[in-house]
Design a protein around this motif. Structure first.
Motif, PDB file in Angstrom:
ATOM      1  N   ARG A  62       0.825  -1.217   0.000  1.00 21.02           N
ATOM      2  CA  ARG A  62       0.000   0.000   0.000  1.00 21.02           C
ATOM      3  C   ARG A  62       0.858   1.267   0.000  1.00 21.02           C
ATOM      4  O   ARG A  62       0.328   2.366   0.014  1.00 21.02           O
ATOM      5  CB  ARG A  62      -0.990  -0.004   1.151  1.00 21.02           C
ATOM      6  N   ALA A  98       2.922  -0.057  -4.431  1.00 21.31           N
ATOM      7  CA  ALA A  98       1.567   0.155  -4.955  1.00 21.31           C
ATOM      8  C   ALA A  98       1.588   0.636  -6.402  1.00 21.31           C
ATOM      9  O   ALA A  98       2.434   1.429  -6.800  1.00 21.31           O
ATOM     10  CB  ALA A  98       0.825   1.162  -4.093  1.00 21.31           C
ATOM     11  N   MET A 135      -7.966  -0.405  -4.621  1.00 18.88           N
ATOM     12  CA  MET A 135      -7.574  -0.609  -3.225  1.00 18.88           C
ATOM     13  C   MET A 135      -8.756  -0.314  -2.309  1.00 18.88           C
ATOM     14  O   MET A 135      -9.258   0.798  -2.294  1.00 18.88           O
ATOM     15  CB  MET A 135      -6.394   0.275  -2.859  1.00 18.88           C
ATOM     16  N   LEU A 172      -8.789  -0.054   1.106  1.00 19.66           N
ATOM     17  CA  LEU A 172      -7.769   0.078   2.134  1.00 19.66           C
ATOM     18  C   LEU A 172      -8.370   0.644   3.406  1.00 19.66           C
ATOM     19  O   LEU A 172      -9.054   1.662   3.377  1.00 19.66           O
ATOM     20  CB  LEU A 172      -6.674   1.019   1.611  1.00 19.66           C
ATOM     21  N   ARG A 222      -3.799  -9.532  -1.918  1.00 18.11           N
ATOM     22  CA  ARG A 222      -3.579  -8.921  -3.227  1.00 18.11           C
ATOM     23  C   ARG A 222      -4.001  -9.954  -4.254  1.00 18.11           C
ATOM     24  O   ARG A 222      -3.491 -11.072  -4.276  1.00 18.11           O
ATOM     25  CB  ARG A 222      -2.110  -8.541  -3.421  1.00 18.11           C
ATOM     26  N   TYR A 258      -6.243  -4.788  -4.075  1.00 11.72           N
ATOM     27  CA  TYR A 258      -5.662  -4.824  -2.738  1.00 11.72           C
ATOM     28  C   TYR A 258      -6.833  -4.656  -1.780  1.00 11.72           C
ATOM     29  O   TYR A 258      -7.523  -3.636  -1.809  1.00 11.72           O
ATOM     30  CB  TYR A 258      -4.660  -3.690  -2.550  1.00 11.72           C
ATOM     31  N   SER A 264      -8.021  -4.851   2.222  1.00  9.47           N
ATOM     32  CA  SER A 264      -7.762  -5.020   3.651  1.00  9.47           C
ATOM     33  C   SER A 264      -8.731  -6.055   4.185  1.00  9.47           C
ATOM     34  O   SER A 264      -9.914  -6.057   3.832  1.00  9.47           O
ATOM     35  CB  SER A 264      -7.979  -3.701   4.386  1.00  9.47           C
TER      36      SER A 264
END
Length: 151
Positions: free
Chosen positions: A98, A102, A108, A110, A119, A133, A135
């Motif tokens: 991140r 990145a 993302m 995030l 990922r 990506y 979280s």
């Protein structure tokens, strides 16, 4: 309990400490309005706390789901057939992906308060997004759910 067709479901809720910040925000608004009287201060306390709580709740309402043959992450809905290899990222790897690793074209989802992530490579040649990506507090479970959806 997951309903039929839902292989994975996670809500990326904000940490508890953020909820105490909503109260502090309300107190700050109340103190700022105190020179206008006690009722204004109480109104500021209530309204400031409520608005801060709405903001924290909205930010923490993002979901990651694997439903049937699709991955739903926030506003994105991607068919599993367009996804390639899934990489489980520990806290150190997630931080790298991140920040300095990145790609600006990546999607993302995030959340800074969640240290781990996955990922997922995008293999659709018509999609300019190189990877997703995401979280997640349970990266291995998400990777397993994607594998199960591919089968």
């Amino acid at each position: 309990m997951l309903s039929s067709g839902v292989l994975y479901d996670e809500r990326l809720t904000a940490p508890r400490s953020w909820w105490s910040i909503t109260v502090l925000t309300g107190i700050s608004v109340g103190l700022a309005l105190f020179p206008y009287g006690l009722l204004a201060a109480l109104g500021g306390l209530v309204v400031g706390t409520a608005l801060a709580a709405v903001g924290v709740s909205a930010y923490g309402s993002a979901r990651v789901r694997v439903i049937g043959d699709a991955l739903v992450a926030g506003e994105a809905r991607v068919p599993v057939s367009a996804l390639g290899e899934t990489h489980v990222l520990d806290a150190e790897e997630a931080r790298a992906w991140r920040t300095h690793r990145a790609d600006p074209r990546a999607y993302m989802l995030l959340r800074s308060y969640i240290p781990t992530a996955v990922r997922i490579e995008v293999v659709d040649p018509e999609d300019p997004t190189p990877y997703l990506y995401l979280s997640t507090r349970r990266p291995r479970a998400l990777a397993d759910a994607l594998e199960k959806a591919r089968a």
